[in-house]
Enzyme design. Structure first.
Site, short mmCIF file in Angstrom:
data_model
loop_
_atom_site.label_atom_id
_atom_site.label_comp_id
_atom_site.label_asym_id
_atom_site.label_seq_id
_atom_site.Cartn_x
_atom_site.Cartn_y
_atom_site.Cartn_z
N ASN A 114 0.81 -1.22 0.00
CA ASN A 114 0.00 0.00 0.00
C ASN A 114 0.85 1.27 0.00
O ASN A 114 0.57 2.21 -0.76
CB ASN A 114 -0.95 0.00 1.21
CG ASN A 114 -1.95 -1.15 1.14
OD1 ASN A 114 -2.00 -1.86 0.14
ND2 ASN A 114 -2.73 -1.33 2.19
N THR A 159 -15.21 37.83 -32.13
CA THR A 159 -15.98 37.32 -30.99
C THR A 159 -17.19 36.66 -31.62
O THR A 159 -17.65 37.08 -32.70
CB THR A 159 -16.44 38.43 -30.02
OG1 THR A 159 -17.26 39.35 -30.74
CG2 THR A 159 -15.27 39.20 -29.40
N SER A 281 -5.72 12.21 -48.63
CA SER A 281 -6.92 11.37 -48.61
C SER A 281 -6.70 10.19 -49.54
O SER A 281 -6.05 10.32 -50.58
CB SER A 281 -8.12 12.19 -49.06
OG SER A 281 -9.12 11.35 -49.62
N GLU A 294 -6.41 18.23 -35.88
CA GLU A 294 -7.66 17.55 -35.49
C GLU A 294 -7.43 16.54 -34.37
O GLU A 294 -8.24 16.42 -33.45
CB GLU A 294 -8.26 16.85 -36.71
CG GLU A 294 -8.76 17.86 -37.74
CD GLU A 294 -9.11 17.19 -39.05
OE1 GLU A 294 -10.30 17.06 -39.35
OE2 GLU A 294 -8.19 16.77 -39.78
N TYR A 321 -6.52 2.25 2.33
CA TYR A 321 -6.39 1.65 0.99
C TYR A 321 -7.57 0.74 0.69
O TYR A 321 -8.01 -0.05 1.53
CB TYR A 321 -5.08 0.84 0.90
CG TYR A 321 -4.92 0.18 -0.46
CD1 TYR A 321 -4.42 0.89 -1.54
CD2 TYR A 321 -5.34 -1.14 -0.67
CE1 TYR A 321 -4.31 0.30 -2.80
CE2 TYR A 321 -5.24 -1.74 -1.91
CZ TYR A 321 -4.73 -1.01 -2.97
OH TYR A 321 -4.63 -1.58 -4.21
N1 ARG Z 1 -1.61 -3.59 -7.39
C1 ARG Z 1 -2.06 -2.85 -6.26
C2 ARG Z 1 -2.48 -1.44 -6.67
O1 ARG Z 1 -2.19 -1.07 -7.74
C3 ARG Z 1 -0.95 -2.76 -5.27
C4 ARG Z 1 -1.42 -2.63 -3.87
C5 ARG Z 1 -2.09 -3.88 -3.44
N2 ARG Z 1 -2.43 -3.83 -2.06
C6 ARG Z 1 -3.25 -4.71 -1.54
N3 ARG Z 1 -3.50 -4.54 -0.27
N4 ARG Z 1 -3.80 -5.67 -2.22
O2 ARG Z 1 -3.12 -0.73 -5.95
#
Ligand code: ARG
Length: 480
Positions: A114, A159, A281, A294, A321
């Site tokens: 994490n 404008t 083209s 474009e 996380y």
């Molecule tokens: N591949 C995971 C990501 O991109 C990495 C972290 C994974 N952590 C976990 N607790 N599974 O976020």
């Protein structure tokens, strides 16, 4: 599919992920881009594990050596992810273990994927945003050089896509360089806010090991440590802000694309694109299409989409996380890579375009674009602006009725519209005269525009210097 050989979490499980689960979970096919940053942050982590005597020096030395070998092998392509690797972190740990056996796993102490992924991702983005800033500087230079060539050329200003007032064409072009200069300064601000290390946060709560996150941060060139470990593992503001910066660059470039497309159309016929930046083209032999312009206009759609996608992934995430955050990378890789592809082509297109000065000059007074001059003439003679505006409007009406231009109004046409309107006004009904009179600091007189471009050039020099410093600092850190 059985449990992958490089799985980092098998201990408490009695079965491996089912094939579809593993396929869903897998990210190594895109997050492999983080490999150089992961290896570099691992080197910094080993340093602190050793200095704090969390692992013995001989183990640290072996790990360090193996990480350095992996750096070379990743660079040359001789080491890469295999079918059973889940993500960049597990693939690289497999690489370590293939070299060192079980002691390769010693590096995991005090670190979680994490904080690791958050660190790698920041390092990746810092590296890429410095590259983007350099490419933006080249774009700015291409624009200011072109603008400088056309400062003394008068063209219609618009404008509502209608002729409004004449402008210096250099002024018209240079406006894009000011927008790009703001983009560069946004990257500088972003860097100040994003250059903090999540390492030491562990899974979410920090570590009971005597790590020294401040030292690791310094080693990696960060300006400090993310203050709250829970924030450190979940914060992706740095990615969202980078995507916003890219989206706004995309919007700016889309406007360049739109103008170039219009100006090179048969109807305008102002711009001539170089063959090297146009395409033909397959069916119409006469065609020369402004494809670079474009595509520049079109890419902005995906940049905005990537920003919207990431913000939506981040929205409502609870606590620390969550695996949702694995969705943070592809939009960022996509925006970064597409912008780095786009910028050189747009700069090249701009640098090689030429404009038809005579055609722009001839168009400048059309559409009664000098009517404001009549109003200003009356104001200078003491007439209140509301009355002056009415009188100038009446001049346009008479011209439309007679099918003539403003400078063709006779003295008697003029005096019957307003008693203070004399033939002297014709002196001001000249597009070059009109732009030269607009001498305010930000105005369109060639003298003002020259000063504006000089200021821009100064800014470009200053920006180039901080970007070069950052490039050296970052590349120096990566090669340690
Ligand atoms: N591949 C995971 C990501 O991109 C990495 C972290 C994974 N952590 C976990 N607790 N599974 O976020």
């Amino acid at each position: 599919m059985t449990q992958s050989s490089s799985n980092l979490w098998g201990g408490r499980f009695s079965s491996s992920p089912e094939a579809s689960m593993f396929a869903l979970s897998r990210s190594v096919h895109f997050d492999w881009r983080l490999a150089p940053y992961d290896l570099r942050s691992s080197l910094a982590h080993v340093e602190v594990l050793e200095s704090q005597k969390i692992i013995p020096s001989d183990v640290a030395a072996k790990i360090r050596m193996a990480l350095k070998e992996l750096q070379q092998e990743v660079k040359s392509g001789s080491f890469g992810p295999n079918e059973s690797d889940e993500d960049v972190h597990s693939a690289l740990e497999r690489g370590l273990k293939e070299k060192l056996g079980d002691i390769g796993g010693a590096i995991r102490a005090g670190r979680s994927r994490n904080d690791q992924v958050a660190t790698d991702f920041r390092l990746y983005l810092i590296d890429q945003m410095i590259d983007i800033a350099s490419s933006l500087i080249l774009l700015e230079k291409a624009i200011t050089e072109l603008a400088t060539n056309y400062v003394d050329d008068v063209a219609p200003g618009f404008t509502h896509l209608q002729h409004a007032q004449p402008v210096s064409f250099g002024h018209e072009l240079a406006k894009h360089a000011h927008a790009v200069a703001r983009d560069v300064s946004r990257i500088a601000d972003w860097l100040k806010r994003s250059n903090f290390s999540p390492l030491g946060a562990g899974a979410l709560s920090g570590s009971s090991l005597p790590l020294q996150p401040e030292k690791t941060a310094e080693n990696l060139g960060f300006s400090g440590v993310v203050a709250n470990s829970i924030d450190a593992v979940m914060d992706r503001d740095f990615a969202a802000e980078a995507l916003f910066i890219i989206a706004l660059v995309g919007v700016h470039i889309s406007r360049i694309g739109e103008e170039w497309t219009l100006w090179s159309s048969t109807e305008f016929g102002w711009a001539k694109l170089d063959d090297a930046f146009s395409t033909g083209s397959s069916i119409m032999p006469q065609k020369k299409n402004p494809d670079a312009a474009e595509i520049a206009r079109g890419k902005s759609g995906r940049f905005i989409g990537n920003l919207t996608g990431l913000l939506t992934t981040m929205k409502g995430l609870a606590f620390a996380y969550n695996r949702d955050l694995q969705e943070d990378k592809e939009p960022v890789f996509d925006s970064v890579e597409n912008l780095l592809l786009l910028l050189p082509a747009v700069s090249g297109m701009i640098a090689t375009t030429t404009f038809d000065r005579a055609k722009m000059k001839a168009a400048a007074p059309l559409g009664f674009s000098l009517a404001t001059e009549i109003a200003d003439f009356l104001v200078k003679a003491g007439v209140p602006f509301s009355q002056a505006h009415e009188a100038a409007g009446a001049c346009v009406k008479v011209c439309e009725g007679k099918g003539i231009e403003l400078h063709q109004l006779t003295d008697s046409d003029l005096s019957s519209i307003h008693p203070q309107l004399t033939g002297d006004v014709r002196k001001y009904l000249d597009a070059m005269g009109a732009i030269s009179a607009r001498t305010s600091i930000n105005g369109t007189s060639p003298a003002s525009v020259r000063k504006q471009i000089t200021e821009l050039d100064k800014q470009i020099k200053e920006d180039s210097s901080w970007i070069a410093d950052e490039r050296n600092r970052f590349s120096g850190m990566m090669s340690q």
